[in-house]
Design a protein around this motif. Structure first.
Motif, PDB file in Angstrom:
ATOM      1  N   CYS A   1      -8.563   4.821  -1.964  1.00  0.00           N
ATOM      2  CA  CYS A   1      -9.640   3.889  -1.607  1.00  0.00           C
ATOM      3  C   CYS A   1     -10.676   4.599  -0.750  1.00  0.00           C
ATOM      4  CB  CYS A   1      -9.053   2.681  -0.875  1.00  0.00           C
ATOM      5  SG  CYS A   1      -7.866   3.100   0.432  1.00  0.00           S
TER       6      CYS A   1
ATOM      7  N   CYS B   1      -8.496   0.841  -5.663  1.00  0.00           N
ATOM      8  CA  CYS B   1      -7.142   0.895  -5.100  1.00  0.00           C
ATOM      9  C   CYS B   1      -6.161   1.311  -6.184  1.00  0.00           C
ATOM     10  CB  CYS B   1      -6.747  -0.461  -4.531  1.00  0.00           C
ATOM     11  SG  CYS B   1      -5.035  -0.520  -3.947  1.00  0.00           S
TER      12      CYS B   1
ATOM     13  N   CYS C   1       0.851  -1.192   0.000  1.00  0.00           N
ATOM     14  CA  CYS C   1       0.000   0.000   0.000  1.00  0.00           C
ATOM     15  C   CYS C   1       0.887   1.243   0.000  1.00  0.00           C
ATOM     16  CB  CYS C   1      -0.861  -0.034   1.252  1.00  0.00           C
ATOM     17  SG  CYS C   1      -1.698   1.506   1.628  1.00  0.00           S
TER      18      CYS C   1
ATOM     19  N   CYS D   1      -2.008   6.325  -0.184  1.00  0.00           N
ATOM     20  CA  CYS D   1      -2.559   7.492  -0.883  1.00  0.00           C
ATOM     21  C   CYS D   1      -3.993   7.792  -0.473  1.00  0.00           C
ATOM     22  CB  CYS D   1      -2.493   7.270  -2.388  1.00  0.00           C
ATOM     23  SG  CYS D   1      -3.489   5.863  -2.964  1.00  0.00           S
ATOM     24  N   ASN D   2      -4.667   6.789   0.063  1.00  0.00           N
ATOM     25  CA  ASN D   2      -6.076   6.908   0.488  1.00  0.00           C
ATOM     26  C   ASN D   2      -7.054   7.154  -0.652  1.00  0.00           C
ATOM     27  OD1 ASN D   2      -5.150   6.396   3.007  1.00  0.00           O
ATOM     28  ND2 ASN D   2      -5.928   8.258   3.958  1.00  0.00           N
TER      29      ASN D   2
HETATM   30 FE1  SF4 Z   1      -3.271   1.804  -0.171  1.00  0.00          FE
HETATM   31 FE2  SF4 Z   1      -5.788   2.633  -0.478  1.00  0.00          FE
HETATM   32 FE3  SF4 Z   1      -3.815   3.749  -1.879  1.00  0.00          FE
HETATM   33 FE4  SF4 Z   1      -4.609   1.220  -2.373  1.00  0.00          FE
HETATM   34  S1  SF4 Z   1      -5.802   3.097  -2.656  1.00  0.00           S
HETATM   35  S2  SF4 Z   1      -2.530   1.960  -2.264  1.00  0.00           S
HETATM   36  S3  SF4 Z   1      -5.077   0.523  -0.319  1.00  0.00           S
HETATM   37  S4  SF4 Z   1      -4.096   3.797   0.340  1.00  0.00           S
END
Ligand code: SF4
Length: 732
Positions: free
Chosen positions: A351, A363, A345, A348-349
């Motif tokens: 998600c 993701c 991971c 980056c958030n």
């Molecule tokens: Fe991590 Fe969420 Fe970014 Fe995927 S989208 S890399 S789970 S923080």
């Protein structure tokens, strides 16, 4: 390969009340954007995690009562026996791979009533701004209504058990459920449920006891408790939380511990602001307060950090949401000695941002996330392409090109050549992770680089710019164009849909992010205006970078907030704090109309008057002014982006030459189609690779949907008129 012995501790079973956890990997409750209407997409998603070795796999928060309807947030419900049937699918999918199935029960407490049009029982009636500008009030519950609420928890727990769940998590963190009664920020009562800490904990205790009475030893009970809501004495600080844990300890089987209030950005901390295992100090404090196992989160992705956390007593079980999203097979990769293949991971958030935007979660690292049912994708399984006896060139090695090339190589295309004109691969990933705080984003590149190194049918070729002629002469059967996008050099932006007159990045004092980060173009002088119309990473990163270098930065954005997208990623409060610490001048709701002699003319977005009928001036609004003129030594343009389409258009213009060149297809993917977020560029490259042998790879295959057919309602024999009659007779 086999497991490195130093990770053995992660695979020791642990007793959680009546259930045996097969290892120390616990996918904590995590939202997906699924609802009661989409159980299959949720079940297939959880199933992949169980297959990947997570010892316990949880649902997201499941609403226990129609009052706690979370709309517009999308969550499943456990309100009746229909919900039991829907949720039993998830439990079965998890059990299929011998993991424990966990369910998180929750009662939101904040009220919007967008779905059921009801209000939630609260300790006190206080307004809550759950979404910006949207204040909601609950009803101040009577003592009897509070006791009824505990009984509602018991009913939901019984249903959870009947649906097949092994572990019941009582959500009492993030100001939800019992946490609301615990916090003096929310609870101003003066009866036996308010005032002292003991009184404020009464509802917590009653809920746990009611759930235990309901399910006995059929299920393990694990409360989710915030160790600190970060409100100081006005909330529930660590000392109070520890006392609550002591009271709950004899009643429960384990604890799922985090830190958070409704402002959960401190829990789901993005890598931009907090490192891995950022909640460790709180967990360590909890150790001496409880006798039961502790599960905790903190974006732990490194197996070594996990081992250390268990050995030093911080945790008994590694809790994870994002690490399990980015790599559902993380435990199995550790177990099989493939640690280097973990798709870490990046924090980056993206998600969380999707969920906060009321959508299905995605993701950035894992393009298959939530596509397990809809598209039938598995993160670790790639089928051999039907057209595998062909060579492919992928031109452009940014996020989309890299992903597409990797998928094509895994699908055993004969030869895949990933070609880039730059000296190193990565496209936008060559510079974005170099901005302050974005170092973990480099994992997007690192993971794919390691994968490419393991594949014998792929070659990376850099320093090779390609023309349409070069691509046709290459001798490959297929050409994929993934040439990316760039920031506009003339200030074109989404507010005016036009260039900013006078702006031209060929001038020394006007600069694009790429010129600064890749070409080393010097930012002249001391005062710098950063025009951030992008609202996410580049403008914010350059603001901090230039501040660090001693420039006096004025950050100008048309949005209400700096880096506006971070409202969704949970980073916004810390972005605002950062701006203050950097002493950056902040101009929001502002756009630029013209640049002249180094001076920008700035306007408020809404400075003109109300609408009027067009008059002799031909203007529908009363002009509010000439704007404010400001002079800067340099201007940085994080304004609009444009796709790099020259190569693709050149190839399409020569379609008549494809057959002679042996080219069967030319496709494009990622930002060269449309500038977009990293998650979407990577998804697009992945999608093309997965569907490369479809009848028309350029057109995505239709996704599977979970439609509730009206024909299944009542006994209407598929006759719409009969159904309408039956429904209309059923008036209340
Ligand atoms: Fe991590 Fe969420 Fe970014 Fe995927 S989208 S890399 S789970 S923080």
């Amino acid at each position: 390969m086999s497991r490195d012995a130093r990770y053995d501790i992660l695979f020791e079973p642990l007793q959680i009340g009546p259930k045996t956890l097969p290892n120390r990997f616990w996918q904590v409750p995590q939202c997906t954007g699924s609802t009661a209407e989409t159980p299959l997409q949720n079940a297939l998603h959880r199933s992949v995690k169980a297959e990947g070795g997570w010892g316990a796999v949880f649902t997201e928060l499941i609403s226990i009562h129609p009052e706690a309807d979370a709309l517009p947030l999308r969550q499943p419900t456990l309100w009746d026996d229909d919900d039991v049937r829907q949720l039993s699918l998830l439990a079965a999918a998890i059990h299929e791979h011998d993991a424990l199935a966990g369910i998180e029960l929750g009662y939101s407490g904040f009220t919007r009533g967008f779905g059921e049009r009801l209000v939630a029982r609260n300790p006190s009636q206080l307004g809550n701004e759950v979404f910006e500008g949207l204040i909601g009030y609950g009803v101040e519950a009577t003592e009897e209504e509070i006791r009824d609420l505990a009984a509602d928890w018991a009913t939901a727990a019984r249903r959870a058990r009947d649906a097949g769940y092994d572990i019941i998590c009582i959500h009492g963190s993030q100001d939800l459920g019992p946490a609301r009664f615990l916090s003096p920020f929310h609870n101003k009562r003066e009866d036996q449920y308010g005032g002292s800490l003991e009184n404020r904990t009464r509802h917590w205790i009653e809920v746990v006891q009611a759930v235990r009475d309901a399910v006995g030893d059929d299920c393990a009970i694990v409360p989710r408790v915030s160790l600190d809501d970060l409100r100081g004495d006005g909330g529930v600080p660590l000392g109070d939380a520890l006392q609550v844990l002591r009271w709950l300890d004899p009643l429960v089987d384990a604890f799922d511990l985090n830190i958070s209030s409704w402002d959960w950005g401190e829990d789901i901390a993005a890598s931009r602001f907090y490192p891995e295992n950022h909640e460790a100090l709180w967990h360590l404090e909890a150790r001496n307060a409880v006798t039961k196992p502790i599960i905790g989160v903190g974006r732990l992705t490194s197996p070594d950090t996990m081992v250390a956390a268990i050995k030093n007593g911080q945790l008994d079980v590694i809790g994870a949401a994002r690490p399990s999203i980015a790599d559902p097979f993380l435990p199995r990769k550790i177990d099989e000695g493939r640690v280097d293949e973990i798709r870490e991971c990046i924090g980056c958030n993206a998600c969380i941002a999707r969920w906060e935007a009321h959508s299905r979660v995605v993701c950035t690292q894992n393009a298959t996330m939530m596509e397990e049912f809809r598209r039938g994708w598995h993160p670790e399984i790639f089928t051999k392409a039907k057209n595998h006896e062909n060579d492919v060139i992928v031109i452009g090695s940014g996020p989309a090109g890299l992903e597409c090339a990797m998928v094509l190589a895994k699908r055993e295309m004969r030869n895949v050549h990933l070609i880039d004109g730059a000296s190193t691969m990565g496209g936008v990933l060559r510079w974005l992770p170099e901005l302050p705080r974005l170092g973990d984003w480099r994992r997007l590149l690192d993971y794919r680089q390691i994968q490419l190194d393991k594949l014998s049918n792929i070659e990376v070729i850099t320093r090779t710019p390609m023309t349409p002629e070069d691509a046709l002469d290459y001798g490959a059967g297929y050409v994929v164009v993934a040439t990316g996008a760039h920031f506009a050099a003339d200030g074109t932006n989404h507010v005016t849909h036009a260039p900013i007159p006078g702006v031209d990045a060929s001038l020394p004092h006007i600069l694009t992010p790429e010129q600064i980060m890749l070409e080393g173009k010097e930012v002249p002088g001391r005062t710098v205006a950063v025009l951030d119309f992008d609202g996410y990473a580049a403008g914010l990163g350059l603001t901090e970078l230039l501040s660090q270098k001693g420039h006096a930065v004025t950050y100008i954005t048309p949005f209400v907030r700096p880096a506006a997208y971070t409202l969704y990623t949970g980073e916004l409060p810390n972005v605002a704090r950062l701006m203050r610490e950097l002493d950056v001048e902040l101009l929001v709701e502002t756009y630029v109309s013209v640049m002249h002699n180094g001076q920008l003319t700035l306007h408020g977005l809404f400075e003109d008057g109300f609408r009027r009928f067009p008059d002799a001036s031909d203007s529908v609004r009363e002009p509010g002014g000439a704007g404010i003129v400001r002079e800067f030594d340099a201007v940085v343009l994080a304004t609009g982006r444009r796709s790099d389409t020259e190569l693709y258009r050149g190839l399409m213009a020569r379609k008549g030459d494809w057959a002679d060149a042996g080219v069967q297809g030319v496709f494009r993917a990622g930002d060269c189609v449309s500038p977009r977020q990293l998650s979407e560029a990577i998804f697009d490259g992945h999608r093309l690779g997965r569907e490369f042998d479809s009848s028309d790879p350029a057109t995505p295959l239709r996704t599977r949907r979970e439609l509730s057919h009206w024909g299944a309602m009542h006994d209407a024999d598929g006759d719409p008129r009969k159904l309408l009659t039956l429904i209309q007779q059923d008036r209340r």
